[in-house]
Design an enzyme around this catalytic site. Structure first.
Site, PDB file in Angstrom:
ATOM      1  N   VAL A 114      20.682  -1.991 -26.058  1.00  0.00           N
ATOM      2  CA  VAL A 114      20.040  -2.705 -27.161  1.00  0.00           C
ATOM      3  C   VAL A 114      18.865  -3.505 -26.607  1.00  0.00           C
ATOM      4  O   VAL A 114      18.433  -4.490 -27.206  1.00  0.00           O
ATOM      5  CB  VAL A 114      21.029  -3.624 -27.905  1.00  0.00           C
ATOM      6  CG1 VAL A 114      22.058  -2.808 -28.669  1.00  0.00           C
ATOM      7  CG2 VAL A 114      21.720  -4.597 -26.946  1.00  0.00           C
ATOM      8  N   ALA A 115      18.340  -3.073 -25.462  1.00  0.00           N
ATOM      9  CA  ALA A 115      17.220  -3.761 -24.802  1.00  0.00           C
ATOM     10  C   ALA A 115      15.917  -3.077 -25.213  1.00  0.00           C
ATOM     11  O   ALA A 115      15.420  -3.292 -26.315  1.00  0.00           O
ATOM     12  CB  ALA A 115      17.411  -3.753 -23.285  1.00  0.00           C
ATOM     13  N   ARG A 116      15.388  -2.252 -24.357  1.00  0.00           N
ATOM     14  CA  ARG A 116      14.208  -1.445 -24.633  1.00  0.00           C
ATOM     15  C   ARG A 116      14.414  -0.084 -23.996  1.00  0.00           C
ATOM     16  O   ARG A 116      15.034   0.039 -22.933  1.00  0.00           O
ATOM     17  CB  ARG A 116      12.938  -2.092 -24.054  1.00  0.00           C
ATOM     18  CG  ARG A 116      12.476  -3.343 -24.805  1.00  0.00           C
ATOM     19  CD  ARG A 116      11.963  -3.001 -26.192  1.00  0.00           C
ATOM     20  NE  ARG A 116      11.395  -4.149 -26.883  1.00  0.00           N
ATOM     21  CZ  ARG A 116      12.073  -4.933 -27.719  1.00  0.00           C
ATOM     22  NH1 ARG A 116      13.370  -4.697 -27.938  1.00  0.00           N
ATOM     23  NH2 ARG A 116      11.461  -5.936 -28.331  1.00  0.00           N
ATOM     24  N   ASP A 173      20.130   2.218 -29.202  1.00  0.00           N
ATOM     25  CA  ASP A 173      19.359   1.732 -30.341  1.00  0.00           C
ATOM     26  C   ASP A 173      17.860   1.785 -30.053  1.00  0.00           C
ATOM     27  O   ASP A 173      17.051   1.596 -30.954  1.00  0.00           O
ATOM     28  CB  ASP A 173      19.765   0.291 -30.681  1.00  0.00           C
ATOM     29  CG  ASP A 173      19.101  -0.230 -31.940  1.00  0.00           C
ATOM     30  OD1 ASP A 173      19.279   0.406 -33.004  1.00  0.00           O
ATOM     31  OD2 ASP A 173      18.391  -1.257 -31.871  1.00  0.00           O
ATOM     32  N   GLU A 220       9.470   5.829 -29.836  1.00  0.00           N
ATOM     33  CA  GLU A 220      10.057   5.584 -31.150  1.00  0.00           C
ATOM     34  C   GLU A 220       9.007   5.845 -32.228  1.00  0.00           C
ATOM     35  O   GLU A 220       7.870   5.405 -32.087  1.00  0.00           O
ATOM     36  CB  GLU A 220      10.562   4.136 -31.231  1.00  0.00           C
ATOM     37  CG  GLU A 220      11.674   3.854 -30.228  1.00  0.00           C
ATOM     38  CD  GLU A 220      12.120   2.404 -30.188  1.00  0.00           C
ATOM     39  OE1 GLU A 220      11.624   1.598 -31.016  1.00  0.00           O
ATOM     40  OE2 GLU A 220      12.951   2.068 -29.326  1.00  0.00           O
ATOM     41  N   HIS A 269      16.505   1.708 -33.747  1.00  0.00           N
ATOM     42  CA  HIS A 269      16.027   0.368 -33.359  1.00  0.00           C
ATOM     43  C   HIS A 269      16.334  -0.638 -34.467  1.00  0.00           C
ATOM     44  O   HIS A 269      15.453  -1.376 -34.932  1.00  0.00           O
ATOM     45  CB  HIS A 269      14.536   0.392 -33.045  1.00  0.00           C
ATOM     46  CG  HIS A 269      14.113  -0.743 -32.154  1.00  0.00           C
ATOM     47  ND1 HIS A 269      13.090  -0.651 -31.248  1.00  0.00           N
ATOM     48  CD2 HIS A 269      14.596  -2.012 -32.033  1.00  0.00           C
ATOM     49  CE1 HIS A 269      12.946  -1.816 -30.607  1.00  0.00           C
ATOM     50  NE2 HIS A 269      13.846  -2.654 -31.076  1.00  0.00           N
TER      51      HIS A 269
END
Length: 335
Positions: free
Chosen positions: A252-254, A278, A283, A302
Site C-alpha cells: 500500500v506504498a508505491r 494497491d 497506473e 490505488h
C-alpha cells in the site's frame, strides 16, 4: 496620522468545488486578512494565472494518476507551474511524488501533504488484504463463483497468524497502525524505518539498509513507506529471493518500491504464495498485466486510502497550516 496600507489580498489557487465547500472556513481562518480565490481555467487557456498559495483537493486529481493525467487535472497543474508568485502548495494526498510536485519543489515552492488524514483507512485496507490472503478467501470466492462446496480442510489448511512474522516497511502513521494490530493478533512485528531508533519494546527495529537481514524470517512483507531515492526499487529480485517459500507481500506504498517483473516471476513460480497490491509501476495497471489473472493476487486500483471522511480531515490539515501561515508566516510553524 497615516494609516498603514492594507495588505494585498492573499491569492489562493483552488478548485471551484473546494471554494464552494470551504470558502467560509478559509475566510474565518484568515479573519481580517484580505484574500482572493483563483480558479484554474476550465478550458485550455494561454493566459497564465498567478497565486501565492494553492490547495490541491481530491476533486482536482480525480481519476488522474501520476502516469496518466486527464485534461482537467493538467489544467490545474499548468496553473500551478505557471504561477510565478506561488510559494506554498498543499496537497490532499499523503505522498507528493507526482512529477508536478517534484517540479514545484525544484523551483523552491514549499509542498506540504495531508499525511495522517487517511492513515487509519489505509491501515485497515492493508489489514483486510492480509487477512483475506491468510484466510484463503480468494480460493473460497473462486469456488463460490463455480457453485462448488470446497471446505479448506480439503484444499489445504491455512496457517495460524499467531507466531508468524510481519515485516512492516515504513514506520509512519500507517505502518505504526498496521504494526499495532498485527502485534495484537500475536504476530512478531519487525519495524523498518529510515533511522535505527527503536520503534518500541514490542517490535524489532531495522533500517532500510539492513532490511535484507530479516527477510529470510519474514512471512508477511508489508510495504507502507514513502517513495524516496532510498525506497525506490527496495524490493527487487534479490529481496524477493530472500523471503521464505510461502511468504506474502502487501503493498500500500508505491508501485515503484517493488521490481514488478521480479514480483510477477516470484508469484508465477510459486516462490511467493500471494500478494495484495494497491499500487503499481504504471497506473492504471495495463490490461495485459498478468497480475490481473493470478489466483493468488488481489488487485485494487490505488484505492486503499479512499473513505468519505478523508476530505474533512484533509481540509482540517490545510486550514491548520493556513492559520500558521497567517499567524507566523510559515505553514510549518506550530504554536
Amino acid at each position: 496620522m497615516t494609516a498603514s496600507p492594507r495588505p494585498a489580498p492573499l491569492r489562493i489557487l483552488l478548485s471551484e468545488p473546494a471554494l464552494q465547500a470551504h470558502g467560509d472556513a478559509i475566510a474565518a481562518v484568515l479573519q481580517d486578512r484580505p484574500w482572493a480565490a483563483v480558479l484554474a481555467p476550465a478550458i485550455d487557456d494561454p493566459r497564465a494565472v498567478d497565486a501565492d498559495i494553492a490547495f490541491v483537493s481530491r476533486d482536482v486529481t480525480g481519476l488522474s494518476t501520476k502516469h496518466e493525467v486527464l485534461p482537467s487535472t493538467q489544467r490545474f497543474y499548468t496553473a500551478l507551474l505557471e504561477a510565478p508568485s506561488l510559494r506554498w502548495t498543499h496537497v490532499h494526498s499523503a505522498g507528493a511524488d507526482r512529477p508536478v510536485y517534484i517540479q514545484l519543489r525544484e523551483r523552491g515552492v514549499k509542498v506540504t501533504t495531508s499525511s495522517g488524514a487517511n492513515a487509519s483507512v489505509v491501515a485497515q485496507t492493508a489489514l483486510a488484504g492480509l487477512l483475506t490472503l491468510a484466510r484463503q478467501f480468494p480460493r473460497m470466492l473462486a469456488a463460490q463463483r463455480e457453485r462448488q462446496w470446497a471446505p479448506l480442510i480439503a484444499t489445504g489448511m491455512p496457517r495460524d497468524l499467531h507466531g508468524q512474522t510481519a515485516t512492516v516497511v515504513g514506520w509512519g502513521p500507517i505502518g505504526q497502525q498496521i504494526g499495532a494490530v498485527l502485534h495484537a493478533l500475536g504476530m512478531r512485528v519487525v519495524a523498518v524505518r529510515q533511522r535505527p531508533d527503536s520503534a518500541g519494546p514490542d517490535y524489532q527495529t531495522v533500517t532500510y539498509r539492513t532490511l535484507p537481514e530479516v527477510l529470510p524470517h519474514t512471512d508477511w512483507l508489508v510495504l507502507a513507506c514513502p517513495l524516496t531515492d532510498e525506497t525506490r526499487g527496495l524490493v527487487g529480485a534479490d529481496a524477493l529471493a530472500r523471503l521464505p517459500e510461502g511468504a506474502h507481500l502487501i503493498n500500500v506504498a508505491r508501485g515503484e518500491v517493488v521490481d514488478e517483473p521480479a514480483l510477477i516471476a516470484a508469484l508465477s513460480e510459486g516462490r511467493l504464495a500471494g500478494a495484495y497490491l494497491d499500487v503499481f509501476a504504471h497506473e492504471p495497471l495495463p490490461a495485459e498485466s498478468p497480475l490481473w489473472d493470478m489466483p493468488n493476487v488481489i488487485v485494487t486500483p490505488h484505492s486503499a486510502g479512499f473513505s468519505d471522511g478523508n476530505a474533512a480531515r484533509v481540509v482540517d490539515i490545510f486550514l491548520d497550516r493556513l492559520r500558521a501561515l497567517a499567524t507566523h508566516g510559515d505553514p510549518d510553524a506550530r504554536d
